[in-house]
Design an enzyme around this catalytic site. Structure first.
Site, short mmCIF file in Angstrom:
data_model
loop_
_atom_site.label_atom_id
_atom_site.label_comp_id
_atom_site.label_asym_id
_atom_site.label_seq_id
_atom_site.Cartn_x
_atom_site.Cartn_y
_atom_site.Cartn_z
N CYS A 1 30.56 15.20 -20.30
CA CYS A 1 30.24 16.03 -21.47
C CYS A 1 29.57 15.26 -22.59
O CYS A 1 29.05 15.87 -23.53
CB CYS A 1 31.51 16.70 -21.99
SG CYS A 1 32.30 17.80 -20.79
N HIS B 1 32.24 2.80 -24.69
CA HIS B 1 32.53 2.97 -23.27
C HIS B 1 33.82 2.23 -22.93
O HIS B 1 33.92 1.02 -23.14
CB HIS B 1 31.37 2.43 -22.42
CG HIS B 1 31.31 3.01 -21.05
ND1 HIS B 1 32.38 3.04 -20.19
CD2 HIS B 1 30.30 3.62 -20.37
CE1 HIS B 1 32.04 3.62 -19.05
NE2 HIS B 1 30.78 3.98 -19.12
N HIS C 1 29.29 17.98 -42.56
CA HIS C 1 29.55 18.88 -41.43
C HIS C 1 29.99 18.04 -40.23
O HIS C 1 29.53 16.90 -40.05
CB HIS C 1 28.31 19.70 -41.08
CG HIS C 1 27.70 20.41 -42.25
ND1 HIS C 1 28.24 21.56 -42.79
CD2 HIS C 1 26.61 20.12 -43.01
CE1 HIS C 1 27.50 21.95 -43.80
NE2 HIS C 1 26.50 21.10 -43.96
N HIS D 1 33.01 18.01 -30.02
CA HIS D 1 32.83 18.59 -28.69
C HIS D 1 33.87 19.66 -28.42
O HIS D 1 35.08 19.42 -28.51
CB HIS D 1 32.92 17.49 -27.63
CG HIS D 1 33.00 18.01 -26.23
ND1 HIS D 1 32.06 18.88 -25.70
CD2 HIS D 1 33.90 17.79 -25.24
CE1 HIS D 1 32.39 19.18 -24.46
NE2 HIS D 1 33.50 18.52 -24.15
N HIS E 1 35.14 29.67 -28.72
CA HIS E 1 35.53 31.07 -28.61
C HIS E 1 34.38 31.94 -28.08
O HIS E 1 34.59 32.80 -27.24
CB HIS E 1 35.98 31.58 -29.99
CG HIS E 1 36.48 32.98 -29.99
ND1 HIS E 1 35.68 34.05 -30.30
CD2 HIS E 1 37.70 33.50 -29.71
CE1 HIS E 1 36.38 35.17 -30.22
NE2 HIS E 1 37.60 34.86 -29.87
N ASN F 1 33.41 26.07 -23.15
CA ASN F 1 33.04 24.66 -23.05
C ASN F 1 31.74 24.58 -22.23
O ASN F 1 31.76 24.70 -21.01
CB ASN F 1 34.15 23.87 -22.38
CG ASN F 1 33.82 22.39 -22.27
OD1 ASN F 1 32.73 21.94 -22.61
ND2 ASN F 1 34.77 21.61 -21.78
#
Length: 586
Positions: free
Chosen positions: A185, A264, A348, A352, A381, A385
């Site tokens: 992702c 990582h 802002h 994820h 919502h 995802n």
């Protein structure tokens, strides 16, 4: 050049005293050295990367997967696994997905039987739709695209997805195209970082980044709970982003890229194995999520924050952090670690939308308000995802709300398998108006932030699927005539599931999420009149919550439900009934 040096030499001799001893050779050498250093600096100065615009894929309504449909399909496919069905229902209620999330067409079939052609069809639908929208918004000619990067973690066909885009839009033969896979992702920000580095070495270039995840070939059809979870969370989606390093395009660009920080944790075995694609005992391939996923994500975020903090935080926050660190390490003080206030650095936040737990954990860890995580909750919502493209849906939500102003800074945070935590910092170049035909255009005016807040308080985010029982709560797989009679006497909208043999009262999602001015759930909205009605009923709702929480009057709540014909009243009554149910159970 020599003429310029001579003029400079004459100027120094005439106006600068004590330089008569300098020869023309000295002045010429000094001039050439200065010009060389300036040229070297200009050539090696990092080129600013501008984001011209981006477009998110908006799935057609025919791909919508309401709660009732998802549960029904799960009950059919897992008919012999009652525990898995119970797990499915529990996850759906707490996942945070709404009634309008979408799945590819093939996964609507019973049973789903995806093939390579179906996967390519989904790829073309998502990628081409996003690209068409981007071209329409920016007016760019596909032949003017110099760099193309496509990231899709689990679907890597031959020819590649990037080759598919080159073929569709007839790009130049020397276009630099890349296809990234297997990065989870967070691949969207990895592609962004890749594009940034390419734009540093290729001047006057345009780059397009396409982020998506193709779900058709990756639906898990087994029974392992840890591998069933992605089926409930992931939904179809994608985004196309246009970047450039042309200074002439600065006035047209929405944002400037300030920082990209990648962390990582693959060197740690526990982090490396927390999200893996593997086979279960029956040979079904799926994505397995480790129980330690949230702890690993938090640890990765801490490492990422330690790198990005000095780049973005004001000096006061950095001093507080350093003093706290020195107190713990040098003086062995028993004090809590100081978490910098990133609200002083960013206006802002785009976190994820991996699930309710991910958003809750980051909100708690970074001490963010409900408004700061509103874009993430509403994206989860409305669209679910969508993997690497979710950050762009969130940025689109902020724009659609009209909150993005010139000078605002945005922090995008992505997580992915491996385990990786990546961040990107953008600065807004101008006040941004909402796009009239974007992914949020038709629903932004009817989405209320109160949904996310109610979900956080109640411990669930799938508000549309609240299971309210009048006198008895029927467990899945069991049913009694007495219980059915007590429920049906309340005259509430009831959905009888012949597969789970349970009676559940499913509230209409639109009554919670949207404010309508008529009984038609799809009618045009009039937020002002409905908002007034909701505010007028708020006081009544508070009083009734107290009364119904002390008395076992849930059947009375259900009868009163039909007395409130206005949707604003139904919103309040739905909340009253659920709170009364929860408090009475306790």
């Amino acid at each position: 050049m020599l003429k310029l040096a001579m003029q400079f030499y004459d100027y120094l001799i005439d106006y600068v005293p004590n330089l008569d001893h300098l020869s023309l050779i000295h002045i010429l050498t000094f001039t050439l050295l200065t010009i060389t250093l300036v040229t070297f600096y200009l050539l090696n100065k990092p080129r600013t990367v501008y984001l011209i615009d981006f477009a998110c894929f908006k799935p057609p309504s025919s791909l919508r997967v309401p709660y009732a449909t998802a549960v029904e399909h799960g009950q059919i496919l897992l008919a012999s696994e009652p525990k898995s069905i119970a797990f499915l229902v529990k996850i759906f209620e707490r996942a945070g997905l709404g009634e309008e999330t979408c799945l590819p067409q093939t996964l609507h079939y019973l049973p789903p039987n995806p093939c390579m052609m179906d996967s390519r069809d989904e790829s073309q639908l998502v990628i081409f739709s996003a690209m068409d929208s981007l071209i329409q918004q920016t007016g760019i000619n596909p032949k003017d695209i110099d760099i193309l990067i496509v990231n899709c973690s689990l679907f890597a066909p031959t020819p590649s997805l990037s080759a598919m885009v080159v073929n569709r839009y007839k790009m130049r033969s020397n276009v630099r195209s890349f296809n990234l896979s297997g990065m989870g992702c967070s691949a969207g920000l990895i592609s962004l970082d890749f594009a940034k580095h390419l734009l540093q070495v290729h001047p006057e270039s345009n780059a397009v980044v396409i982020s998506t995840e193709i779900l058709t070939p990756n639906s898990y059809r087994g029974k392992e709970r840890s591998m069933l979870l992605p089926n409930f969370l992931f939904r179809v989606g994608g985004a196309a982003i246009l970047l450039t390093n042309k200074r002439s395009q600065r006035k047209y660009a929405k944002y400037s890229l300030e920082h990209v920080v990648r962390t990582h944790k693959g060197h740690e075995d526990k982090s490396y194995r927390c999200v893996t694609q593997e086979e279960d005992k029956e040979g079904h391939v799926g994505i397995a999520l480790n129980i330690d996923l949230m702890a690993i994500a938090a640890n990765s975020l801490k490492s990422n924050i330690s790198t990005i903090g000095p780049l973005v935080l004001p000096i006061t926050e950095q001093l507080l952090f350093v003093s706290n660190f020195l107190g713990k390490t040098l003086f062995k003080l028993d004090i809590k670690p100081y978490i910098p206030d990133f609200k002083k650095a960013f206006d802002h936040f785009c976190i994820h939308a991996g699930g309710r737990a991910v958003i809750d954990e980051l909100q708690k860890h970074l001490k963010l308000s409900s408004e700061h995580v509103e874009a993430s909750r509403m994206t989860l919502h409305r669209f679910g995802n969508t993997s690497s493209s979710s950050l762009w849906y969130e940025l689109g939500y902020i724009e659609a709300k009209g909150r993005m102003k010139k000078g605002d800074r945005v922090w995008q945070i992505g997580f992915g398998s491996g385990f990786k935590c990546n961040s990107a910092v953008w600065k807004c170049n101008r006040d941004i108006e909402a796009v009239k035909n974007g992914a949020w255009a038709d629903c932004i005016h009817r989405i209320q932030r109160v949904i996310g807040e109610m979900a956080a308080v109640w411990g669930i985010t799938n508000v549309h699927s609240l299971r309210l029982y009048a006198k008895v709560r029927l467990p899945i797989g069991r049913e009694t005539r007495e219980g059915r009679d007590k429920l049906t006497k309340c005259q509430m909208p009831t959905v009888y599931s012949r597969y789970s043999r349970s009676v559940r009262l499913t509230m209409l999602h639109s009554r919670f999420s949207y404010t309508h001015s008529s009984s038609d759930q799809h009618a045009p909205l009039t937020p002002q009149s409905s908002l007034v009605t909701t505010l007028e009923l708020r006081t009544l709702g508070i009083v009734l919550i107290y009364v119904f929480s002390t008395l076992d009057l849930r059947p009375l709540c259900l009868v009163f439900y039909n007395l409130f014909t206005d949707d604003g009243g139904r919103i309040i009554m739905d909340g009253i009934m659920y709170l009364a149910h929860i408090i009475a159970r306790k």
